[in-house]
Design an enzyme around this catalytic site. Structure first.
Site, PDB file in Angstrom:
ATOM      1  N   CYS A 127     -21.728-109.565   3.102  1.00  0.00           N
ATOM      2  CA  CYS A 127     -22.126-108.174   2.838  1.00  0.00           C
ATOM      3  C   CYS A 127     -23.260-108.078   1.831  1.00  0.00           C
ATOM      4  O   CYS A 127     -23.931-107.045   1.744  1.00  0.00           O
ATOM      5  CB  CYS A 127     -20.942-107.373   2.310  1.00  0.00           C
ATOM      6  SG  CYS A 127     -19.544-107.361   3.412  1.00  0.00           S
ATOM      7  N   HIS A 268     -22.851-100.857  -2.034  1.00  0.00           N
ATOM      8  CA  HIS A 268     -22.263-101.351  -0.792  1.00  0.00           C
ATOM      9  C   HIS A 268     -21.248-100.323  -0.282  1.00  0.00           C
ATOM     10  O   HIS A 268     -20.484 -99.758  -1.061  1.00  0.00           O
ATOM     11  CB  HIS A 268     -21.584-102.695  -1.032  1.00  0.00           C
ATOM     12  CG  HIS A 268     -20.966-103.267   0.209  1.00  0.00           C
ATOM     13  ND1 HIS A 268     -21.605-103.233   1.432  1.00  0.00           N
ATOM     14  CD2 HIS A 268     -19.762-103.855   0.428  1.00  0.00           C
ATOM     15  CE1 HIS A 268     -20.828-103.792   2.339  1.00  0.00           C
ATOM     16  NE2 HIS A 268     -19.702-104.173   1.754  1.00  0.00           N
ATOM     17  N   ASN A 298     -17.774 -99.888   7.037  1.00  0.00           N
ATOM     18  CA  ASN A 298     -18.412-101.005   6.335  1.00  0.00           C
ATOM     19  C   ASN A 298     -19.222-101.812   7.354  1.00  0.00           C
ATOM     20  O   ASN A 298     -18.653-102.461   8.222  1.00  0.00           O
ATOM     21  CB  ASN A 298     -17.328-101.864   5.686  1.00  0.00           C
ATOM     22  CG  ASN A 298     -17.888-103.064   4.945  1.00  0.00           C
ATOM     23  OD1 ASN A 298     -19.073-103.375   5.031  1.00  0.00           O
ATOM     24  ND2 ASN A 298     -17.016-103.753   4.224  1.00  0.00           N
TER      25      ASN A 298
END
Ligand code: UT7
Length: 341
Positions: A127, A268, A298
């Site tokens: 990520c 994030h 996500n």
């Protein structure tokens, strides 16, 4: 109220400064809602919304790959930058869901957009990949190796999701975001400071254990879902909050700025509770965060890239604003970047 930028942050690096001269993003058409998921696994819209903030996510078509989404985002960024694909010297694709283990997804993107003069390679930092790639791209420009670098975060996480595991399948989505880096004499949209870090001691709390040389997928183990995302949610949550706070402070410190100087934080997009915990501990009002995880879930390396493009195109980023981007992911890895817009 618009903040006045400080004129001379201490750490603006000597040598060539680097600006983001264009951004782009792409998400697939198909929307998968929480209600649809609650038919597939034992979950509810109420649980997903209250525990994560996610309402829906985008799912790529069967024949739509990470490189396709990356290419769509790349072309949008080139158009905004007023550049053509032949101008690109280097393509960096950050992804945890490449089209194949090799060649690099960046090579497929190169062909799809026609960037025939570019070198192309992938960055593996889960990520955190987009900001890690941004730092790598920045170094190539600062060192005068390249003039134009395309940084892409792209994921088809739906292809590495265990759709029978309610602990993970409600969290992820597909999409891509891109940014074009160049040196510009004027300082607008410039990268002021960056920080990257990692801690391999925690590799096993967020990983895809199968499909590599250690645990190849075989007829015998195919049912174990080794080629999907495995995560210890609570452990990752704790690490995410502390690492992103620490990374934010490091980039701010390098920039000679404090959190009060920051007009917009692009974090994030994993879980709104993680963002709220960071907001509370760093004493940042929630309205200073850019959040779109309710619509996309996500999307790993794509998340901050898509959010940056949306914040840019919707006018959320004003000239002279200081922007903080901060990410966290498997590895463990983390990264932060301060921009002057
Ligand atoms: O992108 C990389 C970084 N990733 C992240 O940052 C993710 C970090 N982690 C998280 O965001 C959260 O830990 C989760 C959203 C994954 C989970 O939230 P949580 O509040 O930590 O829940 P939990 O894992 O502690 O589970 C609480 C309960 C469990 O039931 P029991 O054992 O208490 O009976 C789970 O089985 O919630 C249950 N549960 C669910 N219930 C309904 C887990 N997933 C679901 C679900 N629907 N989808």
């Amino acid at each position: 109220m618009k903040r006045q930028p400080r004129s001379n942050p201490r750490s603006r690096k000597p040598g060539r400064s680097v600006s983001i001269v264009g951004t782009g993003s792409y998400v697939p058409e198909r929307v998968l809602t929480n209600d649809e998921l609650s038919v597939r696994v034992q979950t509810t819209d109420e649980w997903i919304t209250t525990r994560t903030g996610i309402k829906e996510r985008r799912i790529a078509a069967k024949d739509e790959y990470t490189s396709d989404m990356a290419s769509r985002a790349a072309l949008a960024a080139l158009e905004q930058a007023n550049l053509v694909a032949e101008d690109v010297d280097l393509i960096l694709v950050a992804t945890a869901s490449p089209d194949m283990i090799f060649p690099a997804t960046a090579c497929f993107v190169q062909t799809k957009i026609g960037a025939k003069n570019a070198a192309a390679l992938d960055v593996s930092a889960a990520c955190s990949g987009f900001l890690v790639a941004l730092e790598i791209g920045q170094q190539f420009i600062t060192s005068h190796t390249y003039d134009t670098v395309m940084v892409i975060g792209a994921e088809k996480l739906s292809s590495i999701t265990n759709w029978t595991d309610r602990n993970t399948c409600v969290l992820f989505g597909d999409g891509a975001g891109a940014a074009i880096l160049q040196h510009r004499d004027e300082k607008s949209h410039g990268v002021i400071s960056t920080h990257i870090g990692s801690d391999g001691n925690y590799s096993d709390i967020l990983w895809m254990p199968g499909g590599g040389c250690k645990q190849p997928i075989t007829a015998e183990n195919a049912h174990q879902h080794l080629q999907t995302i495995h995560m210890s949610g609570r452990d990752v949550y704790r690490q995410a909050v502390s690492s992103m706070i620490d990374a934010s402070k490091k980039a701010l410190d390098k920039a000679g700025l404090t959190i009060d100087d920051i007009a917009c934080v692009i974090p994030h997009q994993a879980n709104v509770r993680i963002i709220e915990a960071i907001a509370e501990r760093m004493k940042i009002p929630m309205d200073r965060f850019f959040v779109n995880l309710d619509r996309y879930g996500n999307t790993s390396a794509a998340a901050v890239a898509i959010a940056l493009d949306e914040a840019n195109r919707t006018g959320r980023l004003k000239t002279g604003d200081y922007i903080l981007m901060v990410v966290f992911g498997g590895g463990l890895t983390w990264s932060s970047t301060v921009l002057e817009w």
